[in-house]
Motif scaffolding. Structure first.
Motif, PDB file in Angstrom:
ATOM      1  N   TYR A 177      43.736  35.190  52.770  1.00 42.00           N
ATOM      2  CA  TYR A 177      42.798  35.565  51.702  1.00 42.00           C
ATOM      3  C   TYR A 177      42.394  37.026  51.867  1.00 42.00           C
ATOM      4  O   TYR A 177      42.416  37.803  50.914  1.00 42.00           O
ATOM      5  CB  TYR A 177      41.577  34.657  51.775  1.00 42.00           C
ATOM      6  CG  TYR A 177      40.513  34.923  50.733  1.00 42.00           C
ATOM      7  CD1 TYR A 177      40.428  34.125  49.601  1.00 42.00           C
ATOM      8  CD2 TYR A 177      39.584  35.936  50.887  1.00 42.00           C
ATOM      9  CE1 TYR A 177      39.442  34.344  48.655  1.00 42.00           C
ATOM     10  CE2 TYR A 177      38.600  36.165  49.948  1.00 42.00           C
ATOM     11  CZ  TYR A 177      38.533  35.368  48.832  1.00 42.00           C
ATOM     12  OH  TYR A 177      37.558  35.589  47.893  1.00 42.00           O
ATOM     13  N   ASN A 178      42.016  37.406  53.077  1.00 42.35           N
ATOM     14  CA  ASN A 178      41.600  38.780  53.333  1.00 42.35           C
ATOM     15  C   ASN A 178      42.739  39.770  53.109  1.00 42.35           C
ATOM     16  O   ASN A 178      42.513  40.879  52.619  1.00 42.35           O
ATOM     17  CB  ASN A 178      41.041  38.919  54.745  1.00 42.35           C
ATOM     18  CG  ASN A 178      39.717  38.223  54.894  1.00 42.35           C
ATOM     19  OD1 ASN A 178      38.964  38.068  53.941  1.00 42.35           O
ATOM     20  ND2 ASN A 178      39.426  37.773  56.093  1.00 42.35           N
ATOM     21  N   THR A 179      43.955  39.379  53.440  1.00 38.59           N
ATOM     22  CA  THR A 179      45.115  40.236  53.203  1.00 38.59           C
ATOM     23  C   THR A 179      45.327  40.444  51.708  1.00 38.59           C
ATOM     24  O   THR A 179      45.527  41.572  51.250  1.00 38.59           O
ATOM     25  CB  THR A 179      46.379  39.627  53.840  1.00 38.59           C
ATOM     26  OG1 THR A 179      46.166  39.484  55.239  1.00 38.59           O
ATOM     27  CG2 THR A 179      47.604  40.482  53.581  1.00 38.59           C
ATOM     28  N   VAL A 180      45.268  39.363  50.932  1.00 39.59           N
ATOM     29  CA  VAL A 180      45.418  39.459  49.472  1.00 39.59           C
ATOM     30  C   VAL A 180      44.311  40.330  48.898  1.00 39.59           C
ATOM     31  O   VAL A 180      44.550  41.191  48.046  1.00 39.59           O
ATOM     32  CB  VAL A 180      45.431  38.057  48.822  1.00 39.59           C
ATOM     33  CG1 VAL A 180      45.329  38.148  47.321  1.00 39.59           C
ATOM     34  CG2 VAL A 180      46.695  37.305  49.230  1.00 39.59           C
ATOM     35  N   ASP A 211      40.440  36.063  35.865  1.00 42.54           N
ATOM     36  CA  ASP A 211      39.157  35.556  36.365  1.00 42.54           C
ATOM     37  C   ASP A 211      39.128  35.473  37.890  1.00 42.54           C
ATOM     38  O   ASP A 211      38.167  35.914  38.520  1.00 42.54           O
ATOM     39  CB  ASP A 211      38.841  34.172  35.787  1.00 42.54           C
ATOM     40  CG  ASP A 211      38.390  34.226  34.344  1.00 42.54           C
ATOM     41  OD1 ASP A 211      38.106  35.324  33.853  1.00 42.54           O
ATOM     42  OD2 ASP A 211      38.315  33.155  33.723  1.00 42.54           O
ATOM     43  N   VAL A 212      40.148  34.899  38.484  1.00 39.31           N
ATOM     44  CA  VAL A 212      40.158  34.727  39.944  1.00 39.31           C
ATOM     45  C   VAL A 212      40.204  36.073  40.660  1.00 39.31           C
ATOM     46  O   VAL A 212      39.398  36.311  41.569  1.00 39.31           O
ATOM     47  CB  VAL A 212      41.285  33.779  40.385  1.00 39.31           C
ATOM     48  CG1 VAL A 212      41.441  33.800  41.900  1.00 39.31           C
ATOM     49  CG2 VAL A 212      41.002  32.371  39.901  1.00 39.31           C
ATOM     50  N   PRO A 213      41.107  37.010  40.286  1.00 39.56           N
ATOM     51  CA  PRO A 213      41.061  38.311  40.963  1.00 39.56           C
ATOM     52  C   PRO A 213      39.719  39.027  40.786  1.00 39.56           C
ATOM     53  O   PRO A 213      39.233  39.674  41.712  1.00 39.56           O
ATOM     54  CB  PRO A 213      42.192  39.106  40.317  1.00 39.56           C
ATOM     55  CG  PRO A 213      43.109  38.089  39.760  1.00 39.56           C
ATOM     56  CD  PRO A 213      42.255  36.911  39.388  1.00 39.56           C
ATOM     57  N   CYS A 214      39.114  38.894  39.626  1.00 38.73           N
ATOM     58  CA  CYS A 214      37.808  39.519  39.409  1.00 38.73           C
ATOM     59  C   CYS A 214      36.753  38.909  40.314  1.00 38.73           C
ATOM     60  O   CYS A 214      35.951  39.626  40.924  1.00 38.73           O
ATOM     61  CB  CYS A 214      37.375  39.363  37.955  1.00 38.73           C
ATOM     62  SG  CYS A 214      38.324  40.357  36.802  1.00 38.73           S
ATOM     63  N   MET A 236      37.251  37.386  43.146  1.00 41.29           N
ATOM     64  CA  MET A 236      37.553  37.784  44.527  1.00 41.29           C
ATOM     65  C   MET A 236      37.081  39.211  44.811  1.00 41.29           C
ATOM     66  O   MET A 236      36.582  39.507  45.891  1.00 41.29           O
ATOM     67  CB  MET A 236      39.055  37.690  44.808  1.00 41.29           C
ATOM     68  CG  MET A 236      39.569  36.297  44.970  1.00 41.29           C
ATOM     69  SD  MET A 236      41.353  36.248  45.222  1.00 41.29           S
ATOM     70  CE  MET A 236      41.502  37.021  46.829  1.00 41.29           C
ATOM     71  N   ALA A 237      37.244  40.091  43.846  1.00 39.80           N
ATOM     72  CA  ALA A 237      36.895  41.494  44.057  1.00 39.80           C
ATOM     73  C   ALA A 237      35.395  41.720  44.163  1.00 39.80           C
ATOM     74  O   ALA A 237      34.948  42.550  44.945  1.00 39.80           O
ATOM     75  CB  ALA A 237      37.464  42.345  42.923  1.00 39.80           C
TER      76      ALA A 237
END
Length: 96
Positions: free
Chosen positions: A6-9, A48-51, A53-54
């Motif tokens: 997760y942290n790498t992504v 939605d998911v990348p947002c 996560m960011a």
């Protein structure tokens, strides 16, 4: 949960996200709370998911439908990020 993956992504995706978007974040302070809670996306965008996560201060667990998890690359990516599958065709108490 695959926090390392997760942290790498997150680390690889964060610069691309912030240089290619202009997110407006409302009520960011509400995410800084103790204990667990459910943060649900409205899915008006495939981003939605990348947002989430960011902008979210914590590592999140995700739920996805089994149909998506059966796709080879996406399933591999999601499983390594700690996503668990929800089978919508039947009662799925394990996912709940």
């Amino acid at each position: 949960m695959g926090t390392h993956f997760y942290n790498t992504v997150w680390t690889l995706g964060y610069p691309a996200f912030w240089t290619s978007s202009s997110p407006v974040i409302l009520h960011r302070d509400r995410a800084k709370r103790e204990g667990g809670y459910i943060l649900a996306a409205n899915h008006t965008s495939p981003y939605d998911v990348p947002c989430l996560m960011a902008i979210h201060p914590r590592v999140m667990d995700f739920v996805s439908i089994t149909e998506v998890m059966n796709k080879p690359f996406v399933g591999w990516l999601f499983r390594n990020m700690g996503t668990f599958a929800l089978d919508r065709s039947r009662s799925d108490p394990q996912a709940v």
